[in-house]
Write a protein that holds these residues in place. Structure first.
Motif, short mmCIF file in Angstrom:
data_model
loop_
_atom_site.label_atom_id
_atom_site.label_comp_id
_atom_site.label_asym_id
_atom_site.label_seq_id
_atom_site.Cartn_x
_atom_site.Cartn_y
_atom_site.Cartn_z
N LYS A 43 -11.34 -19.22 -32.66
CA LYS A 43 -12.24 -17.80 -32.79
C LYS A 43 -12.57 -16.98 -31.40
O LYS A 43 -12.67 -15.93 -31.59
N LEU A 44 -12.76 -18.11 -30.20
CA LEU A 44 -13.01 -17.22 -29.09
C LEU A 44 -12.05 -16.50 -28.71
O LEU A 44 -12.04 -15.32 -27.97
N ILE A 45 -10.60 -17.11 -28.90
CA ILE A 45 -9.47 -16.36 -28.04
C ILE A 45 -9.22 -15.23 -29.13
O ILE A 45 -8.89 -14.02 -28.72
N HIS A 46 -9.39 -15.36 -30.38
CA HIS A 46 -9.34 -13.92 -30.96
C HIS A 46 -10.33 -12.88 -30.67
O HIS A 46 -10.20 -11.81 -30.54
N GLN A 47 -11.55 -13.25 -30.32
CA GLN A 47 -12.41 -12.40 -29.85
C GLN A 47 -11.96 -11.73 -28.70
O GLN A 47 -12.17 -10.35 -28.37
N MET A 48 -11.58 -12.41 -27.87
CA MET A 48 -11.01 -12.09 -26.33
C MET A 48 -9.79 -11.10 -26.64
O MET A 48 -9.87 -10.13 -25.83
N ALA A 49 -9.27 -11.39 -27.70
CA ALA A 49 -7.90 -10.29 -27.71
C ALA A 49 -8.46 -8.98 -28.21
O ALA A 49 -8.05 -8.17 -28.20
N GLU A 50 -9.47 -9.11 -29.19
CA GLU A 50 -10.14 -7.77 -29.58
C GLU A 50 -10.73 -6.82 -28.39
O GLU A 50 -10.29 -5.97 -28.23
N PHE A 51 -11.37 -7.89 -27.49
CA PHE A 51 -11.83 -7.24 -26.40
C PHE A 51 -10.89 -6.32 -25.29
O PHE A 51 -11.19 -5.47 -25.00
N GLU A 52 -9.65 -7.18 -25.31
CA GLU A 52 -8.75 -6.68 -24.69
C GLU A 52 -7.75 -5.67 -25.32
O GLU A 52 -6.84 -5.45 -24.69
N GLN A 53 -7.87 -5.62 -26.57
CA GLN A 53 -7.10 -4.51 -27.37
C GLN A 53 -5.93 -4.95 -27.43
O GLN A 53 -4.70 -4.35 -27.55
N LEU A 54 -5.56 -6.50 -27.59
CA LEU A 54 -4.21 -6.94 -27.72
C LEU A 54 -4.21 -7.87 -28.97
O LEU A 54 -3.39 -8.77 -29.22
N THR A 55 -4.69 -7.51 -30.02
CA THR A 55 -4.71 -8.16 -31.32
C THR A 55 -3.35 -8.23 -31.79
O THR A 55 -3.11 -9.11 -32.51
N PHE A 152 -5.20 -24.55 -9.37
CA PHE A 152 -5.51 -24.23 -10.77
C PHE A 152 -5.33 -22.85 -11.11
O PHE A 152 -5.72 -21.86 -10.33
N TYR A 153 -4.51 -22.64 -12.27
CA TYR A 153 -4.44 -21.23 -12.98
C TYR A 153 -5.48 -21.21 -14.03
O TYR A 153 -5.23 -21.84 -15.06
N VAL A 154 -6.24 -20.08 -13.99
CA VAL A 154 -7.08 -19.97 -15.43
C VAL A 154 -6.28 -18.81 -16.13
O VAL A 154 -6.11 -17.76 -15.84
N GLU A 155 -5.99 -19.48 -17.37
CA GLU A 155 -5.36 -18.47 -18.17
C GLU A 155 -6.31 -17.68 -19.01
O GLU A 155 -6.24 -16.28 -19.25
N ASP A 156 -7.67 -18.19 -19.50
CA ASP A 156 -8.57 -17.31 -20.50
C ASP A 156 -10.01 -17.97 -19.66
O ASP A 156 -10.12 -19.07 -19.63
N LEU A 157 -10.82 -17.08 -19.59
CA LEU A 157 -12.17 -17.14 -19.42
C LEU A 157 -12.91 -15.90 -20.23
O LEU A 157 -12.71 -14.94 -20.05
N PHE A 158 -13.86 -16.70 -21.07
CA PHE A 158 -14.38 -15.72 -21.92
C PHE A 158 -15.86 -16.23 -22.36
O PHE A 158 -15.95 -17.42 -22.75
N VAL A 159 -16.84 -15.12 -22.38
CA VAL A 159 -18.07 -15.50 -22.90
C VAL A 159 -18.39 -14.58 -23.96
O VAL A 159 -18.31 -13.25 -23.83
N ARG A 160 -18.97 -14.97 -25.14
CA ARG A 160 -19.26 -13.92 -26.24
C ARG A 160 -20.27 -13.01 -25.59
O ARG A 160 -21.17 -13.30 -24.80
#
Length: 231
Positions: A43-55, A152-160
């Motif tokens: 669910k968090l990844i989906h919200q991130m995709a919405e924020f980044e306009q990449l759904t 370390f490579y950070v692929e995703d960082l997301f806070v609701r």
């Protein structure tokens, strides 16, 4: 008639919105994710995709996340493969920290002006005591030939959204950086969208250098599959 407020003592300044004491604690915790966290991560990844306009690029399923992040055959050791930190928050204290051979959870208490209104609380309910999943960071090891050290490579960082601008993103990224230092790694790196000015300022405020001269090159989908039959 309403009762009048008592007079202020001459030596005490009046209470204004700027001087009113902060009385709403938000208890936060960063821990290693487990396979039971997959629905929240999805669910968090989906919200991130919405924020980044990449759904339109979002093709992740809970099943694919579970099999790739938490394989049953030869499960990876944390920090030596894909690793996820889960951020949880609660208006109530967390249980005492339990020692873990791989990672000891990080707990911090924030004192806020107001409680956090969370319209999605039920979707992210983690366990009792009003604990909710509020964000995550996914990272994995890479290597710098110039430093001759892993990193370390950070692929995703997301806070609701309702938990942003409270220092929780910094808490997540700091946890990754602290782990890198602990393991003797040479750097932590990630990418940021050029239009996300707030994120760029946030990362620069943490001491990160934004490198505009670099561009991402990517093979994926049909372009990648075309190499299947290459001699």
């Amino acid at each position: 008639m309403a009762a009048a407020a008592g007079p202020h003592h001459p030596s005490e300044p009046p209470i204004t919105p700027n001087t009113r004491p902060k009385t709403h604690p938000l208890f936060s915790q960063i821990r290693l994710a487990t396979i039971s966290d997959v629905p929240y991560i999805h669910k968090l990844i989906h919200q991130m995709a919405e924020f980044e306009q990449l759904t339109h690029l979002f093709a992740t399923t809970e099943s694919s996340l579970a099999s790739s992040l938490f394989p049953t055959q030869n499960p990876p050791t944390p920090f030596h493969s894909f690793t996820v930190f889960i951020l949880e928050t609660s208006p109530n204290p967390f249980p005492p920290i339990q020692e873990n051979p791989n990672f000891t959870p990080i707990q911090k208490t924030l004192i806020l002006d107001n409680p956090v209104p969370d319209p999605e609380k039920e979707r992210f309910w983690s366990y009792g005591n009003d604990v909710v999943v509020s964000g995550f960071v996914l990272f994995f090891p890479n290597y710098s030939t110039f430093l001759a050290k892993p990193g370390f490579y950070v692929e995703d960082l997301f806070v609701r959204e309702c938990y942003r601008r409270k220092g929780l993103g910094k808490m997540l990224l700091s946890a990754v950086a602290k782990q890198a230092v602990k393991m003797g790694f040479g750097r932590v790196e990630w990418v940021v969208l050029d239009w996300n000015v707030n994120a760029i300022r946030f990362y620069e405020g943490m001491g990160a250098k934004v490198l505009p001269e670099w561009r991402i090159c990517r093979l994926t989908g049909e372009a990648l599959e075309a190499y299947n039959n290459t001699n």
